[in-house]
Design a protein around this motif. Structure first.
Motif, short mmCIF file in Angstrom:
data_model
loop_
_atom_site.label_atom_id
_atom_site.label_comp_id
_atom_site.label_asym_id
_atom_site.label_seq_id
_atom_site.Cartn_x
_atom_site.Cartn_y
_atom_site.Cartn_z
N HIS A 1 0.94 -1.13 0.10
CA HIS A 1 0.02 0.19 0.00
C HIS A 1 0.95 1.21 -0.15
CE1 HIS A 1 -3.71 -2.43 2.11
NE2 HIS A 1 -3.45 -2.58 0.56
N ALA A 2 0.33 2.22 -0.51
CA ALA A 2 1.12 3.72 -0.68
C ALA A 2 1.70 3.93 0.86
CB ALA A 2 0.32 4.63 -0.85
N GLY A 3 3.15 4.01 1.00
CA GLY A 3 3.60 4.50 2.36
C GLY A 3 3.96 3.33 3.27
N PHE A 4 3.59 2.16 2.93
CA PHE A 4 3.67 0.80 3.78
C PHE A 4 5.20 0.59 4.07
CE2 PHE A 4 4.27 -3.78 4.46
CZ PHE A 4 3.59 -3.65 5.54
N ILE A 5 6.13 0.62 3.16
CA ILE A 5 7.58 0.33 3.49
C ILE A 5 8.14 1.50 3.97
CG2 ILE A 5 9.50 -0.41 2.42
CD1 ILE A 5 7.37 -2.52 1.90
N GLU A 6 7.86 2.66 3.74
CA GLU A 6 8.17 3.91 4.36
C GLU A 6 8.04 3.88 5.85
OE1 GLU A 6 7.44 5.11 0.26
OE2 GLU A 6 6.62 4.00 1.57
N SER A 7 6.56 3.43 6.08
CA SER A 7 6.18 3.26 7.56
C SER A 7 6.96 2.05 8.30
CB SER A 7 4.82 3.13 7.63
OG SER A 7 3.84 3.96 7.26
N LEU A 8 7.25 1.19 7.87
CA LEU A 8 8.18 -0.04 8.33
C LEU A 8 9.25 0.61 8.58
CD1 LEU A 8 7.60 -3.03 5.93
CD2 LEU A 8 6.40 -2.38 8.12
N ARG A 9 10.01 1.64 7.67
CA ARG A 9 11.56 2.16 8.00
C ARG A 9 11.16 2.92 9.35
NH1 ARG A 9 16.59 1.60 8.12
NH2 ARG A 9 15.52 1.00 10.11
N ALA A 10 9.97 3.78 9.34
CA ALA A 10 9.88 4.54 10.69
C ALA A 10 9.51 3.65 11.91
CB ALA A 10 8.42 5.52 10.38
N LEU A 11 8.79 2.55 11.93
CA LEU A 11 8.41 1.82 12.98
C LEU A 11 9.70 1.05 13.53
CD1 LEU A 11 4.89 0.29 12.03
CD2 LEU A 11 5.60 1.88 14.14
N THR A 12 10.48 0.61 12.34
CA THR A 12 11.67 -0.25 12.87
C THR A 12 12.62 0.66 13.61
OG1 THR A 12 12.62 0.02 10.52
CG2 THR A 12 11.54 -2.27 11.28
N SER A 13 12.77 1.84 13.05
CA SER A 13 13.76 2.93 13.66
C SER A 13 13.54 3.13 15.30
CB SER A 13 13.97 4.12 13.04
OG SER A 13 14.57 4.04 11.68
N LYS A 14 12.00 3.46 15.34
CA LYS A 14 11.42 3.57 16.59
C LYS A 14 11.69 2.55 17.77
CE LYS A 14 6.84 4.66 18.61
NZ LYS A 14 5.37 4.80 18.62
N TYR A 15 11.58 1.27 17.26
CA TYR A 15 11.77 0.28 18.40
C TYR A 15 12.97 -0.43 18.18
CZ TYR A 15 6.65 0.93 18.92
OH TYR A 15 5.44 1.30 19.21
N GLY A 16 14.13 0.04 17.47
CA GLY A 16 15.38 -0.46 17.58
C GLY A 16 15.62 -1.76 16.83
N THR A 17 14.52 -2.04 16.01
CA THR A 17 14.76 -3.08 15.09
C THR A 17 15.41 -2.83 13.60
OG1 THR A 17 12.76 -4.03 15.94
CG2 THR A 17 13.23 -4.83 13.63
N LEU A 18 16.37 -3.84 13.37
CA LEU A 18 16.90 -3.24 11.88
C LEU A 18 15.98 -3.68 10.81
CD1 LEU A 18 20.74 -4.89 12.75
CD2 LEU A 18 19.38 -2.38 12.86
N LEU A 19 15.84 -3.04 9.62
CA LEU A 19 15.13 -3.23 8.39
C LEU A 19 15.97 -3.93 7.42
CD1 LEU A 19 12.37 -3.01 6.99
CD2 LEU A 19 13.37 -0.68 6.14
N THR A 20 15.58 -5.09 6.82
CA THR A 20 16.36 -5.61 5.91
C THR A 20 15.24 -5.70 4.56
OG1 THR A 20 17.76 -6.85 6.90
CG2 THR A 20 17.60 -7.58 4.96
N LEU A 21 15.73 -5.31 3.56
CA LEU A 21 14.77 -5.32 2.37
C LEU A 21 15.48 -6.22 1.25
CD1 LEU A 21 13.90 -1.58 1.55
CD2 LEU A 21 12.52 -3.43 2.65
N ASP A 22 14.83 -7.17 1.07
CA ASP A 22 15.36 -8.28 -0.03
C ASP A 22 14.80 -7.85 -1.35
OD1 ASP A 22 15.66 -10.58 -1.64
OD2 ASP A 22 14.98 -11.96 -0.13
N GLU A 23 15.87 -7.33 -2.25
CA GLU A 23 15.48 -6.68 -3.36
C GLU A 23 15.71 -7.73 -4.64
OE1 GLU A 23 14.29 -3.70 -4.51
OE2 GLU A 23 15.26 -2.30 -3.13
N THR A 24 16.09 -9.15 -4.13
CA THR A 24 16.15 -10.23 -5.45
C THR A 24 15.14 -10.20 -6.49
OG1 THR A 24 17.29 -11.37 -3.72
CG2 THR A 24 16.78 -12.40 -5.48
#
Length: 455
Positions: free
Chosen positions: A235-258
């Motif tokens: 959905h529009a903004g979904f991945i951007e929101s994942l970036r914000a949430l992971t930063s907020k909670y100290g979780t790393l974000l990995t994007l698999d672009e294969t």
């Protein structure tokens, strides 16, 4: 819900096309008999038996957007090795680089003199500062998960229901009755993967935050779009929101672009100005040779070095002997610099847009409640009126009988789709004539499928 008469017609078509296949491919049938003497299921890797053909299709030669089978039939290839050959078969710059390197050595577990150039190439292409190489994206994801756990001190992995990140154990899960469980098809698994992995539905930010807020998730691993359960776009903004949430909670974000490297030169993340903590890419980066890479920032590199330096001497569990071999480095450099160019992407994206429009026109002509999902040069036909938002919706829209009938009908007329779902890829040397052929044969298929059915 699909019309039952469609299923009946698809079954009849499938039976007819299986008979036609055997008539068209006597040499493949002969090779299958010989191969069965020494290979399980008669193929070097059992997935090669998953095409729904009576016997495997044996290839003699592949170049550009076409290949020739053992029986001398020319095929227009929209599978392209399920992304492995996304930039075309036997690209001239890559073939030249491999041939040149072949006389200078294949592997030595020492860095090639090309290593600095390849590092610069990866950084320029994807936009991240630091890189490590692996042999497959499965390996790269496994290694990233180790690094993430090491630098965060946390144990859990968060993924999305329907995900696929190679054959890394931790991600071979599904959601069943609201619980993360081992995928039913998984062979030989001896422990509960749900102990250290949690899955939530794609496009569900509330579910993501609910898990991240617990403070025990080391890394969230996702593709920018699910591409293995049937394509599911964000959905529009979904991945951007994942970036914000992971930063907020100290979780790393990995994007698999294969697979989502199909989006644009540099992949989805670069095109959409999202910077993950890790980026994984495999399959096409070396023109089809086994190769993968994972990238990260200078700050992450410092955290990784600290974790490694603080650990006792010995094997880290990260890396394999053939990772970053000399042949792979040569192929990566030629692929990303000379084949996967901006001009190549413009061609791919332009043709993919045209193919999407033409497919939608054909679907509309026949009044079918089907849709096309597209991410860059990658398209998928789905048996639902609106593209799915999560894996559950994607699974509900699938029909193996119609899907198999489409694939075999096209195959018998010289067009190959990816065996897993109705996925199509456009490469830099795919032509207008190639897509016209695909659309024409698909239109013929729908005429035969809908015979005797009132619209």
């Amino acid at each position: 819900m699909l019309n039952p008469n469609l299923i009946t017609n698809a079954q009849a078509l499938l039976a007819s096309e299986r008979a036609s296949y055997m008539k068209l491919h006597p040499k493949s049938a002969e090779l299958s008999v010989k191969a069965n003497q020494h290979f399980l299921y008669g193929v070097p890797m059992h997935w090669m038996n998953d095409w729904g053909t009576p016997v495997p299709l044996f290839i003699n030669h592949a170049e550009g957007a076409h290949f020739t089978c053992a029986d001398g039939i020319d095929y227009t290839d929209f599978c392209l090795g399920d992304t492995g050959a996304m930039f075309g078969h036997s690209s001239a710059p890559v073939a030249k680089a491999i041939a040149a390197q072949a006389g200078r050595g294949y592997t030595a577990m020492l860095p090639s003199t090309l290593a600095p150039d390849v590092g610069e190439t990866l950084s320029d292409f994807f936009g991240l500062d630091y890189w490590q190489l692996a042999t497959t994206a499965t390996d790269a994801n496994r290694f990233v998960l180790r690094w993430a756990r090491a630098v965060t001190g946390r144990s859990k992995l968060l993924v999305f229901d329907g995900c696929y990140h190679g054959t890394i154990d931790d991600t071979e899960i599904d959601i069943v009755n609201g619980k993360t469980v081992n995928r039913a098809s998984l062979l030989g698994q001896v422990y509960d993967l749900g102990l250290h992995t949690v899955a939530v539905p794609f496009n569900d930010l509330a579910a993501v935050e609910h898990e991240l807020a617990k403070g025990d998730v080391a890394v969230l691993l996702t593709e920018p779009a699910l591409t293995n359960c049937g394509m599911v776009l964000p959905h529009a903004g979904f991945i951007e929101s994942l970036r914000a949430l992971t930063s907020k909670y100290g979780t790393l974000l990995t994007l698999d672009e294969t697979h989502t490297i199909s989006t644009a030169r540099g992949g989805w993340a670069k095109a959409n100005s999202v910077t993950p903590d890790f980026l994984v890419v495999g399959k096409p980066i070396a023109g089809g040779l086994p190769a993968a890479a994972y990238g990260f920032s200078e700050a992450m590199a410092a955290r990784m070095k600290a974790a490694k330096d603080e650990a006792p001497a010995g094997h880290s569990g990260i890396g394999t002997t053939l990772s970053g071999n000399m042949m792979t480095l040569a192929a990566i450099n030629a692929t990303l610099r000379d084949t996967a160019t901006e001009a190549a992407y413009q061609h791919m994206l332009g043709l993919a847009t045209k193919l999407e429009i033409q497919f939608n026109q054909v679907i509309k002509t026949y009044g079918l409640p089907w849709s096309i999902s597209r991410m860059g040069a990658r398209l998928e036909l789905q048996f639902c009126a609106n593209p799915p938002s999560n894996a559950a919706e994607a699974r509900a829209a699938q029909n193996d009988t119609i899907e198999s009938a489409i694939h075999l009908y096209l195959l018998n007329r010289g067009v190959l789709l990816t065996p897993f779902h109705n996925m199509m890829l456009i490469c830099p040397v795919t032509t207008e004539a190639d897509i016209a052929k695909l659309v024409r044969i698909f239109n013929e298929f729908l005429k035969d499928l809908l015979k005797g059915i009132e619209q």
